[in-house]
Design a protein around this motif. Structure first.
Motif, PDB file in Angstrom:
ATOM      1  N   TYR A 436      -1.669  -0.624 -11.247  1.00 56.01           N
ATOM      2  CA  TYR A 436      -2.179  -1.986 -11.340  1.00 56.01           C
ATOM      3  C   TYR A 436      -1.101  -2.977 -11.784  1.00 56.01           C
ATOM      4  N   GLN A 437       0.164  -2.644 -11.503  1.00 52.04           N
ATOM      5  CA  GLN A 437       1.246  -3.585 -11.774  1.00 52.04           C
ATOM      6  C   GLN A 437       1.437  -4.499 -10.568  1.00 52.04           C
ATOM      7  N   VAL A 438       1.855  -5.731 -10.855  1.00 50.08           N
ATOM      8  CA  VAL A 438       2.126  -6.678  -9.768  1.00 50.08           C
ATOM      9  C   VAL A 438       3.475  -6.317  -9.146  1.00 50.08           C
ATOM     10  N   VAL A 439       3.502  -6.238  -7.803  1.00 47.95           N
ATOM     11  CA  VAL A 439       4.754  -5.951  -7.090  1.00 47.95           C
ATOM     12  C   VAL A 439       4.980  -7.064  -6.063  1.00 47.95           C
ATOM     13  N   ASN A 440       6.137  -7.709  -6.134  1.00 44.39           N
ATOM     14  CA  ASN A 440       6.503  -8.744  -5.145  1.00 44.39           C
ATOM     15  C   ASN A 440       7.531  -8.149  -4.191  1.00 44.39           C
ATOM     16  N   PHE A 441       7.372  -8.429  -2.904  1.00 42.84           N
ATOM     17  CA  PHE A 441       8.299  -7.827  -1.932  1.00 42.84           C
ATOM     18  C   PHE A 441       8.343  -8.657  -0.655  1.00 42.84           C
ATOM     19  N   LYS A 442       9.409  -8.438   0.106  1.00 47.98           N
ATOM     20  CA  LYS A 442       9.544  -9.121   1.400  1.00 47.98           C
ATOM     21  C   LYS A 442       8.978  -8.209   2.494  1.00 47.98           C
ATOM     22  N   SER A 443       8.265  -8.825   3.463  1.00 44.85           N
ATOM     23  CA  SER A 443       7.685  -8.008   4.535  1.00 44.85           C
ATOM     24  C   SER A 443       7.254  -8.905   5.677  1.00 44.85           C
ATOM     25  N   ASP A 444       6.727  -8.283   6.744  1.00 47.16           N
ATOM     26  CA  ASP A 444       6.133  -9.053   7.843  1.00 47.16           C
ATOM     27  C   ASP A 444       4.751  -9.524   7.397  1.00 47.16           C
ATOM     28  N   PRO A 445       4.284 -10.657   7.976  1.00 41.13           N
ATOM     29  CA  PRO A 445       2.984 -11.189   7.532  1.00 41.13           C
ATOM     30  C   PRO A 445       1.819 -10.236   7.748  1.00 41.13           C
ATOM     31  N   ASP A 446       1.935  -9.318   8.705  1.00 40.08           N
ATOM     32  CA  ASP A 446       0.745  -8.513   8.986  1.00 40.08           C
ATOM     33  C   ASP A 446       0.484  -7.415   7.954  1.00 40.08           C
ATOM     34  N   CYS A 447       1.186  -7.468   6.826  1.00 45.23           N
ATOM     35  CA  CYS A 447       0.934  -6.429   5.817  1.00 45.23           C
ATOM     36  C   CYS A 447      -0.227  -6.787   4.891  1.00 45.23           C
ATOM     37  N   ILE A 448      -0.779  -8.003   4.969  1.00 41.85           N
ATOM     38  CA  ILE A 448      -1.842  -8.407   4.037  1.00 41.85           C
ATOM     39  C   ILE A 448      -3.074  -7.524   4.245  1.00 41.85           C
ATOM     40  N   GLY A 449      -3.552  -6.943   3.150  1.00 39.62           N
ATOM     41  CA  GLY A 449      -4.728  -6.074   3.211  1.00 39.62           C
ATOM     42  C   GLY A 449      -4.388  -4.634   3.538  1.00 39.62           C
ATOM     43  N   LYS A 450      -3.082  -4.347   3.683  1.00 37.51           N
ATOM     44  CA  LYS A 450      -2.688  -2.968   4.029  1.00 37.51           C
ATOM     45  C   LYS A 450      -1.940  -2.313   2.876  1.00 37.51           C
ATOM     46  N   PHE A 451      -1.906  -0.980   2.942  1.00 36.65           N
ATOM     47  CA  PHE A 451      -1.064  -0.237   2.013  1.00 36.65           C
ATOM     48  C   PHE A 451       0.328  -0.157   2.611  1.00 36.65           C
ATOM     49  N   VAL A 452       1.356  -0.453   1.793  1.00 35.93           N
ATOM     50  CA  VAL A 452       2.733  -0.348   2.262  1.00 35.93           C
ATOM     51  C   VAL A 452       3.534   0.460   1.229  1.00 35.93           C
ATOM     52  N   THR A 453       4.650   1.020   1.685  1.00 35.44           N
ATOM     53  CA  THR A 453       5.509   1.733   0.732  1.00 35.44           C
ATOM     54  C   THR A 453       6.656   0.805   0.354  1.00 35.44           C
ATOM     55  N   VAL A 454       6.782   0.558  -0.940  1.00 36.64           N
ATOM     56  CA  VAL A 454       7.798  -0.393  -1.414  1.00 36.64           C
ATOM     57  C   VAL A 454       8.790   0.345  -2.310  1.00 36.64           C
ATOM     58  N   GLU A 455      10.075   0.041  -2.069  1.00 39.77           N
ATOM     59  CA  GLU A 455      11.099   0.593  -2.965  1.00 39.77           C
ATOM     60  C   GLU A 455      11.421  -0.472  -4.010  1.00 39.77           C
ATOM     61  N   ILE A 456      11.349  -0.088  -5.279  1.00 41.24           N
ATOM     62  CA  ILE A 456      11.569  -1.065  -6.360  1.00 41.24           C
ATOM     63  C   ILE A 456      13.074  -1.310  -6.524  1.00 41.24           C
ATOM     64  N   THR A 457      13.434  -2.601  -6.486  1.00 40.34           N
ATOM     65  CA  THR A 457      14.855  -2.958  -6.575  1.00 40.34           C
ATOM     66  C   THR A 457      15.179  -3.725  -7.860  1.00 40.34           C
ATOM     67  N   ASP A 458      14.178  -4.329  -8.461  1.00 41.49           N
ATOM     68  CA  ASP A 458      14.419  -5.144  -9.656  1.00 41.49           C
ATOM     69  C   ASP A 458      13.093  -5.299 -10.404  1.00 41.49           C
ATOM     70  N   CYS A 459      13.150  -5.859 -11.608  1.00 43.84           N
ATOM     71  CA  CYS A 459      11.891  -6.014 -12.348  1.00 43.84           C
ATOM     72  C   CYS A 459      12.046  -7.016 -13.481  1.00 43.84           C
ATOM     73  N   GLY A 460      10.930  -7.473 -13.989  1.00 48.74           N
ATOM     74  CA  GLY A 460      10.862  -8.214 -15.244  1.00 48.74           C
ATOM     75  C   GLY A 460       9.867  -7.445 -16.112  1.00 48.74           C
ATOM     76  N   PRO A 461       9.521  -7.959 -17.284  1.00 47.65           N
ATOM     77  CA  PRO A 461       8.561  -7.223 -18.115  1.00 47.65           C
ATOM     78  C   PRO A 461       7.143  -7.226 -17.542  1.00 47.65           C
ATOM     79  N   TYR A 462       6.832  -8.216 -16.698  1.00 42.86           N
ATOM     80  CA  TYR A 462       5.445  -8.329 -16.246  1.00 42.86           C
ATOM     81  C   TYR A 462       5.242  -8.045 -14.760  1.00 42.86           C
TER      82      TYR A 462
END
Ligand code: SAM
Ligand code: SF4
Length: 468
Positions: A436-462
Protein backbone atom coordinates in the motif's frame (compact mmCIF):
# COMPACT_ATOMS: atom_id res chain seq x y z
CA UNK A 1 -7.06 2.90 11.32
CA UNK A 2 -8.02 5.14 9.19
CA UNK A 3 -5.84 7.38 7.16
CA UNK A 4 -5.35 10.97 8.29
CA UNK A 5 -8.39 13.18 8.21
CA UNK A 6 -8.40 14.41 4.68
CA UNK A 7 -10.40 16.92 2.79
CA UNK A 8 -12.15 15.53 -0.20
CA UNK A 9 -14.41 17.12 -2.70
CA UNK A 10 -16.75 14.55 -4.10
CA UNK A 11 -15.85 13.75 -7.70
CA UNK A 12 -18.55 11.64 -9.19
CA UNK A 13 -18.44 8.78 -11.61
CA UNK A 14 -21.58 6.96 -12.59
CA UNK A 15 -21.33 3.53 -11.12
CA UNK A 16 -24.43 2.55 -9.28
CA UNK A 17 -24.46 -0.81 -7.59
CA UNK A 18 -27.87 -2.44 -7.86
CA UNK A 19 -28.19 -5.49 -5.66
CA UNK A 20 -30.78 -8.11 -6.44
CA UNK A 21 -31.79 -8.02 -2.79
CA UNK A 22 -35.42 -7.38 -1.97
CA UNK A 23 -34.48 -5.25 1.02
CA UNK A 24 -34.16 -2.07 -0.96
CA UNK A 25 -33.53 1.30 0.57
CA UNK A 26 -36.51 2.46 2.48
CA UNK A 27 -37.29 5.78 0.95
CA UNK A 28 -40.76 7.02 0.32
CA UNK A 29 -41.11 7.46 -3.43
CA UNK A 30 -43.83 10.04 -3.05
CA UNK A 31 -42.98 13.67 -3.67
CA UNK A 32 -39.35 13.08 -4.64
CA UNK A 33 -39.89 14.25 -8.24
CA UNK A 34 -38.59 17.67 -7.22
CA UNK A 35 -35.06 16.24 -6.94
CA UNK A 36 -34.94 15.67 -10.70
CA UNK A 37 -32.30 17.79 -12.45
CA UNK A 38 -31.17 19.35 -9.18
CA UNK A 39 -27.37 19.72 -8.87
CA UNK A 40 -25.70 18.46 -5.72
CA UNK A 41 -22.27 18.86 -4.16
CA UNK A 42 -20.91 16.75 -1.30
CA UNK A 43 -17.86 17.79 0.73
CA UNK A 44 -16.27 15.08 2.84
CA UNK A 45 -13.98 15.62 5.83
CA UNK A 46 -12.88 12.31 7.27
CA UNK A 47 -11.76 8.77 6.79
CA UNK A 48 -12.56 6.03 4.26
CA UNK A 49 -15.84 5.33 6.04
CA UNK A 50 -16.94 8.94 5.56
CA UNK A 51 -15.91 8.72 1.92
CA UNK A 52 -17.95 5.55 1.50
CA UNK A 53 -20.99 7.20 3.14
CA UNK A 54 -20.65 10.13 0.74
CA UNK A 55 -20.56 7.63 -2.14
CA UNK A 56 -23.81 6.16 -0.82
CA UNK A 57 -25.48 9.58 -0.50
CA UNK A 58 -24.40 10.44 -4.05
CA UNK A 59 -25.78 7.08 -5.28
CA UNK A 60 -29.13 7.70 -3.60
CA UNK A 61 -29.45 11.26 -4.95
CA UNK A 62 -28.54 10.15 -8.46
CA UNK A 63 -31.15 7.41 -8.35
CA UNK A 64 -33.73 10.19 -7.83
CA UNK A 65 -32.55 12.13 -10.87
CA UNK A 66 -30.22 14.65 -9.20
CA UNK A 67 -26.83 15.36 -10.79
CA UNK A 68 -23.42 15.78 -9.19
CA UNK A 69 -21.75 19.16 -9.57
CA UNK A 70 -18.11 19.98 -8.87
CA UNK A 71 -18.80 23.65 -8.03
CA UNK A 72 -20.40 24.39 -4.70
CA UNK A 73 -21.55 27.84 -5.88
CA UNK A 74 -23.62 26.29 -8.69
CA UNK A 75 -25.28 23.55 -6.64
CA UNK A 76 -28.88 23.39 -5.46
CA UNK A 77 -28.03 20.93 -2.70
CA UNK A 78 -24.83 21.14 -0.61
CA UNK A 79 -24.03 18.42 1.91
CA UNK A 80 -21.06 18.45 4.26
CA UNK A 81 -20.22 15.01 5.57
CA UNK A 82 -17.91 15.41 8.55
CA UNK A 83 -15.95 13.23 10.94
CA UNK A 84 -15.88 14.14 14.66
CA UNK A 85 -12.95 11.99 15.80
CA UNK A 86 -10.67 14.97 16.34
CA UNK A 87 -11.46 18.60 16.98
CA UNK A 88 -9.95 20.00 13.76
CA UNK A 89 -12.53 18.74 11.23
CA UNK A 90 -15.31 20.07 13.47
CA UNK A 91 -13.65 23.51 13.44
CA UNK A 92 -13.27 23.27 9.64
CA UNK A 93 -16.99 22.58 9.34
CA UNK A 94 -17.93 25.75 11.19
CA UNK A 95 -15.58 27.88 9.10
CA UNK A 96 -16.93 26.31 5.88
CA UNK A 97 -20.51 26.97 7.01
CA UNK A 98 -19.65 30.67 7.21
CA UNK A 99 -18.65 30.62 3.51
CA UNK A 100 -21.70 28.56 2.55
CA UNK A 101 -24.01 31.09 4.16
CA UNK A 102 -22.91 33.62 1.50
CA UNK A 103 -23.49 31.10 -1.31
CA UNK A 104 -26.95 30.40 0.04
CA UNK A 105 -27.85 34.08 -0.04
CA UNK A 106 -27.18 34.00 -3.80
CA UNK A 107 -28.60 30.65 -4.95
CA UNK A 108 -30.97 29.54 -2.14
CA UNK A 109 -29.33 26.09 -1.99
CA UNK A 110 -30.50 23.48 0.50
CA UNK A 111 -27.69 22.93 3.02
CA UNK A 112 -27.24 19.74 5.03
CA UNK A 113 -24.66 18.50 7.54
CA UNK A 114 -24.22 14.72 7.68
CA UNK A 115 -21.94 12.21 9.41
CA UNK A 116 -20.77 11.97 13.01
CA UNK A 117 -20.79 15.74 13.52
CA UNK A 118 -24.43 15.91 12.43
CA UNK A 119 -25.30 13.13 14.86
CA UNK A 120 -23.51 14.61 17.86
CA UNK A 121 -23.71 18.36 17.45
CA UNK A 122 -27.14 18.72 15.87
CA UNK A 123 -28.45 21.46 18.17
CA UNK A 124 -25.23 23.46 18.15
CA UNK A 125 -25.12 23.35 14.33
CA UNK A 126 -28.73 24.38 13.72
CA UNK A 127 -28.57 27.08 16.38
CA UNK A 128 -25.15 28.48 15.45
CA UNK A 129 -25.68 28.56 11.71
CA UNK A 130 -28.98 29.60 10.25
CA UNK A 131 -27.89 28.56 6.74
CA UNK A 132 -28.16 24.87 7.69
CA UNK A 133 -31.49 23.36 6.60
CA UNK A 134 -30.98 19.91 8.04
CA UNK A 135 -28.59 17.71 9.99
CA UNK A 136 -28.52 13.98 9.54
CA UNK A 137 -26.82 11.16 11.43
CA UNK A 138 -25.06 8.15 9.82
CA UNK A 139 -28.11 5.88 10.27
CA UNK A 140 -30.38 8.18 8.25
CA UNK A 141 -28.74 8.19 4.81
CA UNK A 142 -31.64 6.36 3.13
CA UNK A 143 -34.02 9.14 4.11
CA UNK A 144 -31.95 11.79 2.30
CA UNK A 145 -34.30 12.37 -0.72
CA UNK A 146 -37.29 12.71 1.57
CA UNK A 147 -35.48 15.13 3.89
CA UNK A 148 -34.36 17.33 0.99
CA UNK A 149 -37.75 17.20 -0.63
CA UNK A 150 -39.45 18.32 2.55
CA UNK A 151 -37.06 21.25 2.71
CA UNK A 152 -37.64 22.13 -0.95
CA UNK A 153 -41.33 22.27 -0.17
CA UNK A 154 -40.44 24.54 2.75
CA UNK A 155 -41.70 22.09 5.35
CA UNK A 156 -39.29 22.58 8.23
CA UNK A 157 -37.71 19.35 9.46
CA UNK A 158 -34.15 20.06 10.50
CA UNK A 159 -32.97 17.12 12.65
CA UNK A 160 -32.73 13.47 11.56
CA UNK A 161 -30.57 11.53 13.96
CA UNK A 162 -32.60 8.43 14.85
CA UNK A 163 -30.67 5.19 15.33
CA UNK A 164 -31.16 1.74 13.79
CA UNK A 165 -30.35 -1.32 15.85
CA UNK A 166 -30.33 -3.52 12.72
CA UNK A 167 -28.29 -3.34 9.55
CA UNK A 168 -30.07 -1.29 6.87
CA UNK A 169 -28.89 -2.12 3.37
CA UNK A 170 -28.18 0.76 0.98
CA UNK A 171 -27.52 -0.54 -2.49
CA UNK A 172 -27.18 2.70 -4.44
CA UNK A 173 -23.58 3.76 -4.50
CA UNK A 174 -21.77 6.18 -6.74
CA UNK A 175 -18.06 5.49 -6.52
CA UNK A 176 -15.18 7.89 -6.98
CA UNK A 177 -12.80 5.25 -8.20
CA UNK A 178 -13.16 2.58 -10.91
CA UNK A 179 -10.17 0.47 -9.90
CA UNK A 180 -10.30 0.07 -6.15
CA UNK A 181 -13.55 0.07 -4.14
CA UNK A 182 -14.48 0.44 -0.50
CA UNK A 183 -16.99 -2.13 0.73
CA UNK A 184 -18.52 -1.51 4.15
CA UNK A 185 -18.94 -4.71 6.20
CA UNK A 186 -19.88 -3.28 9.60
CA UNK A 187 -20.73 0.00 11.28
CA UNK A 188 -20.36 1.36 14.79
CA UNK A 189 -18.16 0.27 17.64
CA UNK A 190 -18.70 -1.41 21.02
CA UNK A 191 -15.23 -0.78 22.42
CA UNK A 192 -15.53 2.65 24.05
CA UNK A 193 -11.80 3.40 24.17
CA UNK A 194 -11.68 6.20 26.72
CA UNK A 195 -10.50 8.89 24.24
CA UNK A 196 -12.82 8.03 21.35
CA UNK A 197 -16.05 9.66 20.24
CA UNK A 198 -16.90 7.01 17.59
CA UNK A 199 -19.25 4.78 19.67
CA UNK A 200 -21.28 7.89 20.54
CA UNK A 201 -21.39 9.07 16.95
CA UNK A 202 -21.85 5.81 15.07
CA UNK A 203 -23.65 3.78 17.71
CA UNK A 204 -23.21 0.09 18.51
CA UNK A 205 -21.74 -2.48 16.13
CA UNK A 206 -24.00 -3.65 13.31
CA UNK A 207 -22.82 -6.22 10.81
CA UNK A 208 -23.73 -6.31 7.15
CA UNK A 209 -25.12 -9.69 6.05
CA UNK A 210 -22.54 -11.71 4.13
CA UNK A 211 -24.95 -12.24 1.21
CA UNK A 212 -25.00 -8.47 0.49
CA UNK A 213 -21.22 -8.19 0.82
CA UNK A 214 -20.78 -11.06 -1.62
CA UNK A 215 -23.29 -9.58 -4.10
CA UNK A 216 -21.61 -6.18 -4.01
CA UNK A 217 -18.12 -7.60 -4.54
CA UNK A 218 -19.28 -9.87 -7.39
CA UNK A 219 -20.85 -6.83 -9.02
CA UNK A 220 -17.59 -4.87 -8.58
CA UNK A 221 -15.58 -7.74 -10.08
CA UNK A 222 -17.91 -7.82 -13.11
CA UNK A 223 -17.39 -4.08 -13.54
CA UNK A 224 -13.63 -4.63 -13.67
CA UNK A 225 -12.55 -3.52 -10.18
CA UNK A 226 -9.22 -5.06 -9.25
CA UNK A 227 -9.02 -4.28 -5.55
CA UNK A 228 -11.48 -4.06 -2.69
CA UNK A 229 -11.02 -2.70 0.81
CA UNK A 230 -13.37 -4.08 3.45
CA UNK A 231 -14.32 -1.26 5.80
CA UNK A 232 -15.47 -0.97 9.40
CA UNK A 233 -14.39 0.57 12.71
CA UNK A 234 -13.47 -2.86 13.99
CA UNK A 235 -13.62 -5.35 11.11
CA UNK A 236 -12.21 -8.25 13.14
CA UNK A 237 -15.34 -8.46 15.30
CA UNK A 238 -17.47 -9.13 12.17
CA UNK A 239 -20.19 -11.75 12.56
CA UNK A 240 -22.62 -12.56 9.76
CA UNK A 241 -26.10 -11.90 11.24
CA UNK A 242 -27.54 -14.87 9.27
CA UNK A 243 -24.92 -17.60 9.74
CA UNK A 244 -22.71 -16.30 12.57
CA UNK A 245 -19.62 -16.68 10.30
CA UNK A 246 -16.64 -14.69 11.60
CA UNK A 247 -14.17 -12.36 9.92
CA UNK A 248 -11.82 -15.15 8.80
CA UNK A 249 -14.71 -16.95 7.10
CA UNK A 250 -15.73 -13.69 5.44
CA UNK A 251 -12.20 -13.26 4.09
CA UNK A 252 -12.26 -16.80 2.68
CA UNK A 253 -15.65 -16.16 1.03
CA UNK A 254 -14.41 -12.93 -0.54
CA UNK A 255 -11.27 -14.72 -1.69
CA UNK A 256 -13.43 -17.09 -3.79
CA UNK A 257 -14.84 -14.23 -5.90
CA UNK A 258 -13.29 -14.36 -9.33
CA UNK A 259 -11.84 -11.13 -10.76
CA UNK A 260 -10.81 -9.30 -7.59
CA UNK A 261 -7.05 -9.61 -7.27
CA UNK A 262 -6.20 -7.68 -4.11
CA UNK A 263 -8.19 -7.78 -0.87
CA UNK A 264 -7.46 -5.38 1.99
CA UNK A 265 -9.32 -4.50 5.18
CA UNK A 266 -9.34 -1.66 7.66
CA UNK A 267 -9.49 -1.18 10.70
CA UNK A 268 -8.32 -4.08 12.82
CA UNK A 269 -8.34 -3.95 16.60
CA UNK A 270 -5.37 -5.73 18.18
CA UNK A 271 -7.54 -7.42 20.84
CA UNK A 272 -9.75 -9.06 18.18
CA UNK A 273 -6.93 -9.81 15.77
CA UNK A 274 -6.58 -13.58 16.13
CA UNK A 275 -4.00 -16.13 14.95
CA UNK A 276 -6.83 -17.56 12.79
CA UNK A 277 -7.01 -14.26 10.87
CA UNK A 278 -3.21 -14.22 10.51
CA UNK A 279 -3.27 -17.76 9.08
CA UNK A 280 -6.11 -16.84 6.71
CA UNK A 281 -4.05 -13.91 5.43
CA UNK A 282 -0.99 -16.11 4.95
CA UNK A 283 -2.88 -18.93 3.18
CA UNK A 284 -5.00 -16.94 0.72
CA UNK A 285 -2.85 -15.25 -1.85
CA UNK A 286 -5.29 -12.52 -2.89
CA UNK A 287 -5.30 -11.09 0.65
CA UNK A 288 -2.56 -8.47 0.61
CA UNK A 289 0.33 -8.90 2.99
CA UNK A 290 -0.46 -5.51 4.43
CA UNK A 291 -2.12 -4.64 7.72
CA UNK A 292 -3.11 -1.55 9.63
CA UNK A 293 -3.00 -2.46 13.33
CA UNK A 294 -3.36 0.61 15.57
CA UNK A 295 -1.33 0.37 18.77
CA UNK A 296 -2.06 3.94 20.02
CA UNK A 297 0.69 3.76 22.69
CA UNK A 298 3.66 1.55 23.53
CA UNK A 299 3.14 1.95 27.27
CA UNK A 300 1.07 -0.54 29.26
CA UNK A 301 -0.16 2.02 31.75
CA UNK A 302 -1.37 4.34 28.97
CA UNK A 303 -2.96 1.43 27.08
CA UNK A 304 -4.80 0.55 30.28
CA UNK A 305 -6.03 4.05 30.82
CA UNK A 306 -7.09 4.21 27.14
CA UNK A 307 -9.17 1.06 27.73
CA UNK A 308 -7.54 -0.79 24.83
CA UNK A 309 -7.69 -4.28 26.38
CA UNK A 310 -4.25 -5.50 25.25
CA UNK A 311 -0.73 -5.08 26.51
CA UNK A 312 2.36 -4.06 24.60
CA UNK A 313 3.64 -7.65 24.90
CA UNK A 314 0.43 -9.13 23.46
CA UNK A 315 0.55 -6.65 20.57
CA UNK A 316 4.20 -7.46 19.81
CA UNK A 317 3.46 -11.20 19.92
CA UNK A 318 0.86 -10.75 17.20
CA UNK A 319 3.40 -8.78 15.14
CA UNK A 320 5.89 -11.61 15.63
CA UNK A 321 3.42 -14.20 14.30
CA UNK A 322 2.51 -11.95 11.36
CA UNK A 323 6.19 -11.60 10.42
CA UNK A 324 6.80 -15.32 10.89
CA UNK A 325 3.97 -16.39 8.58
CA UNK A 326 4.39 -13.46 6.15
CA UNK A 327 7.99 -12.19 6.17
CA UNK A 328 7.08 -9.55 3.57
CA UNK A 329 4.17 -8.12 5.62
CA UNK A 330 3.80 -4.33 5.50
CA UNK A 331 2.52 -2.85 8.75
CA UNK A 332 1.05 0.52 9.64
CA UNK A 333 -0.42 1.93 12.82
CA UNK A 334 -2.15 4.82 14.60
CA UNK A 335 -0.52 6.59 17.53
CA UNK A 336 -1.82 9.18 19.97
CA UNK A 337 0.79 11.27 21.78
CA UNK A 338 0.17 13.30 24.91
CA UNK A 339 -2.68 11.23 26.29
CA UNK A 340 -3.49 12.34 29.89
CA UNK A 341 -0.79 10.99 32.22
CA UNK A 342 1.75 10.22 29.45
CA UNK A 343 5.28 10.58 30.91
CA UNK A 344 8.59 10.83 29.01
CA UNK A 345 9.09 7.12 29.74
CA UNK A 346 5.65 6.24 28.29
CA UNK A 347 6.45 8.28 25.20
CA UNK A 348 9.82 6.55 24.70
CA UNK A 349 8.09 3.17 25.12
CA UNK A 350 6.02 4.15 22.07
CA UNK A 351 9.16 5.16 20.15
CA UNK A 352 10.66 1.80 21.09
CA UNK A 353 7.69 0.01 19.46
CA UNK A 354 8.18 2.02 16.26
CA UNK A 355 11.81 0.91 16.15
CA UNK A 356 11.02 -2.75 16.90
CA UNK A 357 8.14 -3.13 14.43
CA UNK A 358 9.46 -1.04 11.52
CA UNK A 359 6.15 0.27 10.23
CA UNK A 360 5.85 1.20 6.55
CA UNK A 361 3.59 4.07 7.55
CA UNK A 362 2.01 5.60 10.65
CA UNK A 363 -0.83 8.02 11.39
CA UNK A 364 0.03 10.00 14.49
CA UNK A 365 -2.09 12.48 16.39
CA UNK A 366 -1.87 14.83 19.31
CA UNK A 367 -4.42 13.80 21.93
CA UNK A 368 -7.53 15.89 21.47
CA UNK A 369 -10.13 15.94 24.22
CA UNK A 370 -13.52 14.87 22.88
CA UNK A 371 -16.92 15.44 24.44
CA UNK A 372 -18.88 12.42 25.79
CA UNK A 373 -15.70 10.36 26.30
CA UNK A 374 -14.42 8.99 29.60
CA UNK A 375 -10.99 10.59 29.11
CA UNK A 376 -12.57 14.05 28.90
CA UNK A 377 -12.90 13.79 32.70
CA UNK A 378 -9.18 12.88 33.09
CA UNK A 379 -6.76 15.62 34.03
CA UNK A 380 -5.07 16.62 30.75
CA UNK A 381 -1.64 16.68 32.37
CA UNK A 382 0.51 17.03 29.23
CA UNK A 383 0.99 20.69 28.22
CA UNK A 384 0.19 21.56 24.59
CA UNK A 385 3.84 22.43 23.83
CA UNK A 386 5.02 19.02 25.07
CA UNK A 387 2.38 17.23 22.99
CA UNK A 388 3.54 19.20 19.97
CA UNK A 389 7.22 18.45 20.64
CA UNK A 390 6.56 14.73 21.12
CA UNK A 391 4.53 14.51 17.94
CA UNK A 392 7.32 16.17 15.92
CA UNK A 393 9.96 13.89 17.45
CA UNK A 394 7.91 10.76 16.79
CA UNK A 395 7.24 11.78 13.19
CA UNK A 396 10.92 12.56 12.59
CA UNK A 397 11.98 9.14 13.90
CA UNK A 398 9.34 7.40 11.78
CA UNK A 399 10.43 9.39 8.72
CA UNK A 400 13.96 8.01 9.11
CA UNK A 401 12.63 4.44 9.53
CA UNK A 402 10.55 4.80 6.38
CA UNK A 403 13.37 6.33 4.34
CA UNK A 404 15.75 3.53 5.34
CA UNK A 405 13.17 0.89 4.42
CA UNK A 406 12.27 2.59 1.12
CA UNK A 407 15.97 2.84 0.17
CA UNK A 408 16.26 -0.93 0.69
CA UNK A 409 13.66 -1.33 -2.09
CA UNK A 410 15.78 0.45 -4.74
CA UNK A 411 16.59 -2.00 -7.53
CA UNK A 412 13.69 -4.32 -6.64
CA UNK A 413 10.83 -5.10 -9.02
CA UNK A 414 7.29 -5.08 -7.71
CA UNK A 415 3.68 -5.44 -8.80
CA UNK A 416 1.86 -2.10 -8.83
CA UNK A 417 -1.81 -1.35 -9.45
CA UNK A 418 -1.88 1.81 -11.57
CA UNK A 419 -4.51 4.23 -10.20
CA UNK A 420 -4.06 7.15 -12.64
CA UNK A 421 -1.85 10.02 -13.60
CA UNK A 422 0.49 11.50 -11.02
CA UNK A 423 -0.93 14.63 -9.38
CA UNK A 424 2.39 16.48 -9.48
CA UNK A 425 3.78 15.36 -12.83
CA UNK A 426 1.23 14.69 -15.55
CA UNK A 427 3.75 12.70 -17.59
CA UNK A 428 3.98 10.15 -14.78
CA UNK A 429 1.57 7.61 -13.32
CA UNK A 430 0.84 6.69 -9.75
CA UNK A 431 -0.17 3.42 -8.20
CA UNK A 432 0.07 1.35 -5.06
CA UNK A 433 2.12 -1.75 -4.42
CA UNK A 434 0.91 -4.68 -2.29
CA UNK A 435 2.34 -2.94 0.79
CA UNK A 436 0.00 0.00 0.00
CA UNK A 437 2.91 2.35 -0.69
CA UNK A 438 2.54 5.06 -3.31
CA UNK A 439 4.67 4.36 -6.41
CA UNK A 440 5.21 6.98 -9.15
CA UNK A 441 6.49 5.80 -12.52
CA UNK A 442 6.65 6.59 -16.22
CA UNK A 443 4.55 4.46 -18.57
CA UNK A 444 2.14 4.42 -21.52
CA UNK A 445 -1.32 5.85 -20.77
CA UNK A 446 -3.04 2.51 -21.18
CA UNK A 447 -1.69 1.24 -17.87
CA UNK A 448 -4.46 2.91 -15.79
CA UNK A 449 -6.41 0.25 -13.92
CA UNK A 450 -3.85 -2.45 -14.72
CA UNK A 451 -1.21 -4.28 -12.76
CA UNK A 452 2.30 -3.41 -13.96
CA UNK A 453 5.77 -4.48 -12.86
CA UNK A 454 7.82 -1.50 -11.71
CA UNK A 455 11.51 -1.41 -10.89
CA UNK A 456 12.21 1.00 -8.03
CA UNK A 457 14.88 3.55 -8.94
CA UNK A 458 14.53 6.20 -6.23
CA UNK A 459 12.46 7.06 -3.17
CA UNK A 460 11.51 9.56 -0.49
CA UNK A 461 10.17 8.73 2.98
CA UNK A 462 6.57 8.72 1.79
CA UNK A 463 6.69 7.32 -1.74
CA UNK A 464 8.67 5.29 -4.26
CA UNK A 465 9.78 6.19 -7.78
CA UNK A 466 10.31 3.62 -10.50
CA UNK A 467 10.24 2.61 -14.14
CA UNK A 468 8.36 -0.06 -15.99
N1 SAM B 1 -11.13 1.69 15.28
C1 SAM B 1 -9.82 2.12 15.17
C2 SAM B 1 -8.95 1.53 16.29
O1 SAM B 1 -9.41 0.90 17.16
O2 SAM B 1 -7.79 1.80 16.31
C3 SAM B 1 -9.63 3.59 15.16
C4 SAM B 1 -10.69 4.49 14.73
S1 SAM B 1 -10.45 6.19 15.10
C5 SAM B 1 -11.79 6.77 14.27
C6 SAM B 1 -9.03 6.64 14.14
C7 SAM B 1 -7.85 7.09 14.92
O3 SAM B 1 -8.07 8.40 15.41
C8 SAM B 1 -7.55 6.29 16.18
O4 SAM B 1 -6.86 5.11 15.88
C9 SAM B 1 -6.75 7.24 17.01
O5 SAM B 1 -5.37 7.13 16.78
C10 SAM B 1 -7.25 8.60 16.55
N2 SAM B 1 -8.08 9.21 17.60
C11 SAM B 1 -9.28 8.84 18.04
N3 SAM B 1 -9.71 9.63 19.04
C12 SAM B 1 -8.72 10.54 19.24
C13 SAM B 1 -8.54 11.63 20.14
N4 SAM B 1 -9.45 11.91 21.04
N5 SAM B 1 -7.40 12.36 20.05
C14 SAM B 1 -6.46 12.06 19.13
N6 SAM B 1 -6.56 11.05 18.26
C15 SAM B 1 -7.67 10.29 18.31
FE1 SF4 C 1 -12.74 4.33 18.69
FE2 SF4 C 1 -11.65 2.36 20.11
FE3 SF4 C 1 -13.83 1.92 18.64
FE4 SF4 C 1 -11.49 2.34 17.44
S1 SF4 C 1 -12.00 0.63 18.77
S2 SF4 C 1 -13.46 3.26 16.90
S3 SF4 C 1 -10.55 3.80 18.79
S4 SF4 C 1 -13.69 3.22 20.41
Amino acid sequence: MLKKCLRKTYLIELNTFQSQSTQDIIVSMKNTQSLKHKKFYIKTFGCQMNENESEQMAGILKSYGAHPCTKMEESHIIIINTCAVREKPVEKLFSLLGRIQKIKQKNHAVIGVAGCVGQLFKNEITQRNKAVDFVMGPDNLAKLPEIINMRLKTESSPIHTSRNREWREINQISRQNRISAYVTIMKGCDNFCTYCIVPFAKGREKYRPLKYIREEIKDLAEKGYKEIQLLGQNVNSYKDPDSGKNFSSLLKEVHKIHGIEWIRFITSHPKNFTPEIIRTMAQNDKICHQLHLPIQSGSDSILKSMGRDYTRKEYLEKIKLLKKLMPDISLSTDIIVGFPGETEKDFYDTIDVLERVGYTNIFSFRYSERPFTKASAFKDSVPFEIKKKRLIELQEIQKKIQLKFNKSLIGKKMKVLCMGRSQKNHHSYRGRNEAYQVVNFKSDPDCIGKFVTVEITDCGPYSLIGKI
